[in-house]
Design an enzyme around this catalytic site. Sequence first.
Site, PDB file in Angstrom:
ATOM      1  N   GLU A   1     -10.584  -1.677   4.036  1.00 25.17           N
ATOM      2  CA  GLU A   1      -9.326  -1.031   4.405  1.00 25.17           C
ATOM      3  C   GLU A   1      -9.213   0.323   3.713  1.00 25.17           C
ATOM      4  O   GLU A   1      -9.977   0.646   2.799  1.00 25.17           O
ATOM      5  CB  GLU A   1      -8.142  -1.919   4.019  1.00 25.17           C
ATOM      6  CG  GLU A   1      -8.181  -3.268   4.723  1.00 25.17           C
ATOM      7  CD  GLU A   1      -6.960  -4.114   4.431  1.00 25.17           C
ATOM      8  OE1 GLU A   1      -6.279  -4.471   5.401  1.00 25.17           O
ATOM      9  OE2 GLU A   1      -6.691  -4.419   3.258  1.00 25.17           O
TER      10      GLU A   1
ATOM     11  N   ASP B   1       0.790  -1.223   0.000  1.00 25.16           N
ATOM     12  CA  ASP B   1       0.000   0.000   0.000  1.00 25.16           C
ATOM     13  C   ASP B   1       0.829   1.284   0.000  1.00 25.16           C
ATOM     14  O   ASP B   1       1.764   1.432   0.797  1.00 25.16           O
ATOM     15  CB  ASP B   1      -0.888   0.059   1.242  1.00 25.16           C
ATOM     16  CG  ASP B   1      -1.813  -1.128   1.356  1.00 25.16           C
ATOM     17  OD1 ASP B   1      -1.723  -2.043   0.524  1.00 25.16           O
ATOM     18  OD2 ASP B   1      -2.633  -1.134   2.297  1.00 25.16           O
TER      19      ASP B   1
END
Length: 534
Positions: A242, A57
């Site tokens: 998320e 990420d």
Amino acid sequence: MKRSVHTARFDIVLRCRALAVACLFLMPPPHLRAQEPPTPQWRPALHFSPAEHWVNDPNGPFLLDGTYHLFYQYNPAGRVWGPMSWGHAISTDLLHWQEQDIALPATQREDIFSGTVVYDSQNRSGLGSASAPPLLAFHTSVFHGNPAHPDDTQAQSLSYSLDRGAHWQAYDRNPILTLQPDSRQFRDPSIIWYPQGQCWIMTTVVADAQLVKLYRSTDLLHWSFLSDFQPSGYRKPGMLWEMPLLIPLSLDGNPHETRWAMIVSVNPWSIAGGSGVQYFIGRFDGTRFTPDTLPPEGSDPSAYHWLDHGADQYAAIRFANTGSGAPLLIGWMSNWDYADTLPTSPWRGQMTLPVQLALKTVDGQPVLIQTPTATYEDLVHRQGVSAFSDRQLGPGQTWHAPLGGDVLDIHLTLRRGDAPRAGIVVRQAPDSRTGTVISYDFTSGNLTLDRSHSGQVGFSPRFSLAHVAHLSAPGGVVSLHLVVDRNSVELFANGGVLRMTDLVFPPAGSNGVSLFSDGGHTQFTGLRISAPAR
């Protein structure tokens, strides 16, 4: 968050974590480790990838003094997910990146999961000064051996920099935000300034509950709870939410008509399988986000909004401190279904092309529009663009473009004739046996990106081969913009109304481009090709 397994397997990862940490600190130096053969043919030219090791990420990107900073989940010891640190890279154009020292390193007592960075220009936190405003990195801490929290507790912590991001130190009162009782699934803080309330708004998730939690603060240190966002609708057993983002946008360019986008990454069960990014359009009143509409429960996933209809975009995040222009977004170009088996070395993982966002009414509903940034378009035009004359292809005919390459920017328009299907092939081998096919079916209205013959596809049984999305063709016309890199194809259709992002791993020499028409005639217009990386 950052792990490549579903919730049912998470406890196994946690039990193995201690061993992974030991490996990080006891690992022999790089020149003594076994190395897989390098794969420079798949090193992206237009997308950030680290020189080596695992990345997932993007975290806390921001712009300051003309320099873009990008942080990212990073395992400095290997090419699989492991003890998470924040890597760091900088750029002046969002295309050419220079890696920096690790910003927030993992320790034996703490992993550093995803988060965001705020430039506290007025020093409201008191952690800097008027002459040296601090940068504040909000991140999820995962604790191990901490007497105040059970092992693997996730909580929100703060680190700050007084030298423009070169060095960071932990806030001495961490964590700044926890759940009661402690949670292993509370993570991914994202923060925006809310001028109407003269405060900051934080969004976080309780991932396994598919729940976004909103908080407010006036000093960036003390946070009070506002509300929860947990809509009914598309939710599946084991799905994790998320990286929540809350972004205001003017609808159709009207500054008096503001809507808010709530963007969440979901894993698994995305529209293309595995992990992906969903969004909701609605209103925010300073306390609560309320979506405008939701499809009825039980609706097909295609009834919902998806940021990307390909398989390889996750954890999208906004660049902070970019001023009043269009928001800029970047994501991780991979999928948790197969991220740890990608055949690249000595790195594994990369970022998507940064894009700018707008909100427009399409087919009667507001839709996020994504287009490459101005700096990318400037690069394309500086390198020169080759324009080709319009042409019509008949049933079963193909046309091979005289210009090809492993890094290309391509624009073209398909105009309906009597052919049910037409499209383009990129990264095509000289014998035409290898290539990535982008096609539009004028009968069904479906756009398809097919990578089943794109090169290496057998490294994982979960590497999905074709991705399909419905796309309207007003007047029988479909416009395509493709960004082709050495190991990826990013497709922006109809001016960014629909996006598809897919990794590909073609053999050397697969650099051709061809057009085709199946079962009838198709008019191809506006074909322009550039090689932006030469």
